[in-house]
Design a protein around this motif. Structure first.
Motif, short mmCIF file in Angstrom:
data_model
loop_
_atom_site.label_atom_id
_atom_site.label_comp_id
_atom_site.label_asym_id
_atom_site.label_seq_id
_atom_site.Cartn_x
_atom_site.Cartn_y
_atom_site.Cartn_z
N ALA A 205 0.83 -1.21 0.00
CA ALA A 205 0.00 0.00 0.00
C ALA A 205 0.86 1.25 0.00
O ALA A 205 0.59 2.21 -0.74
N MET A 206 1.92 1.26 0.81
CA MET A 206 2.78 2.43 0.91
C MET A 206 3.56 2.63 -0.38
O MET A 206 3.73 3.76 -0.85
N ALA A 207 4.06 1.54 -0.96
CA ALA A 207 4.86 1.65 -2.19
C ALA A 207 4.02 2.13 -3.36
O ALA A 207 4.49 2.89 -4.21
N GLY A 208 2.75 1.70 -3.39
CA GLY A 208 1.89 2.07 -4.51
C GLY A 208 1.16 3.37 -4.32
O GLY A 208 0.45 3.82 -5.21
N GLY A 209 1.28 3.96 -3.13
CA GLY A 209 0.55 5.19 -2.86
C GLY A 209 -0.87 4.92 -2.41
O GLY A 209 -1.43 5.66 -1.64
N GLU A 210 -1.44 3.85 -2.91
CA GLU A 210 -2.75 3.43 -2.44
C GLU A 210 -2.88 1.94 -2.72
O GLU A 210 -2.31 1.42 -3.66
N ALA A 211 -3.60 1.25 -1.86
CA ALA A 211 -3.76 -0.19 -2.01
C ALA A 211 -4.90 -0.49 -2.97
O ALA A 211 -5.76 0.34 -3.21
N SER A 212 -4.89 -1.67 -3.49
CA SER A 212 -6.00 -2.10 -4.35
C SER A 212 -7.26 -2.26 -3.52
O SER A 212 -7.24 -2.93 -2.49
N ALA A 213 -8.34 -1.68 -3.95
CA ALA A 213 -9.59 -1.81 -3.21
C ALA A 213 -10.00 -3.28 -3.17
O ALA A 213 -9.91 -3.99 -4.16
N GLY A 214 -10.39 -3.71 -2.00
CA GLY A 214 -10.87 -5.08 -1.85
C GLY A 214 -9.80 -6.07 -1.51
O GLY A 214 -10.12 -7.23 -1.26
#
Length: 303
Positions: A205-214
């Motif tokens: 989540a931190m590396a991508g800036g936001e986690a995949s929903a779900g």
């Protein structure tokens, strides 16, 4: 096997992580109820557990600045938490050259209940049993052991020694007799199974800036779309406190022996690295969720 987090243990973990106000101010009862509810603990269980901790002299009733009912840590509880910090957050690698502390005790038959108390306390401090009435631990545990024995008024029955193991068995072989290393390894493996995937999810989540929903963690909770949102702060608090509650027992079950005395595939170092990473990632983010409740701004119904 699923981890067991008791309400009383979670309350201790909560105070250890977020409840040590510099001025000794009590934590509002309403905050305790709200913050434990996030972890699945209902209000009656919170109140019952707080009462038990109060009877043990660890929590003291008081009033917050706005007059709300609350509980503060006693001096004994603060000392216990301070002692725990030195183990829970320790990052130093032990050296075999540091030596050992020996606890040799003798308890009169008329006070044999203290014999059991001594054994259980030494085991909880991380000592291994070298022989009947002779317990051993890494020398760095001396000060904490001395403090614990004096606090429990058990010091008159114990002599403490410091020294090296000179034989005749190899020290690595002797250590395998003094401690149940397979049982300790299983504790580390259980911690890793529960919390290493949580760390991976947060890093993603931190590396991508936001986690995949779900996306779903092992606990069944969604990885939230942003670690910096209020919802993300709540999840950080929940994940951190559960990890802390699991981890804080391990440095007592595991005396953290020098690497040369342990099996090559020993999981203890990895589990320590996982907890340290979770602490760095989540502790302060979780504090953002806790702060309004502790300050009274987010409190709901109280006592």
């Amino acid at each position: 096997m699923a981890e067991q987090h008791t309400p009383r243990s979670l309350i201790v973990s909560l105070y250890g992580a977020y409840g040590r106000a510099p001025d000794g101010a009590p934590m509002p009862v309403a905050a305790l109820i709200r913050l434990l509810a996030v972890l699945g603990v209902d209000a009656p269980s919170v109140r019952s557990s707080v009462s038990r901790l109060k009877r043990r002299g660890l929590l003291l009733p008081g009033r917050t600045a706005d007059g709300s009912a609350g509980y503060a840590l006693s001096d004994d509880a603060r000392r216990l938490l301070d002692d725990g910090d030195r183990r829970i957050y320790a990052r130093t690698e032990p050296k075999l050259s540091e030596g050992w502390v020996l606890a040799v005790f003798s308890v009169p038959e008329a006070e044999r209940h203290k014999r059991h108390l001594l054994r259980s306390r030494l085991a909880r401090l991380g000592f291994g049993s070298a022989a009947p009435g002779v317990w051993i631990a890494p020398a760095r545990l001396y000060e904490e052991t001395r403090n614990a024995l004096e606090r429990l008024e058990l010091s008159p029955y114990v002599d403490l020694f410091r020294g090296d193991h000179l034989g005749y068995a190899a020290t690595a072989g002797a250590v395998a007799r003094w401690w149940d290393l397979p049982a300790i390894a299983r504790l580390h493996e259980e911690f890793l199974a529960a919390h290493e995937p949580v760390l991976r999810a947060w890093r993603t989540a931190m590396a991508g800036g936001e986690a995949s929903a779900g996306a779903v963690t092992p606990a069944g909770a969604e990885v939230l779309s942003s670690a910096e949102t209020p919802a993300g702060a709540e999840k950080a608090y929940r994940d951190y406190l559960l990890a802390l509650d699991s981890w804080r027992r391990l440095p007592y079950a595991d005396p953290v022996l020098p690497a040369e005395l342990l099996p090559d595939d020993w999981p203890g170092r990895r589990s320590a690295e996982v907890f340290a990473a979770l602490h760095e990632l989540l502790r302060d983010r979780g504090a953002e969720f806790v702060r309004p409740y502790v300050s009274g701004a987010g409190s709901g119904s109280g006592d």
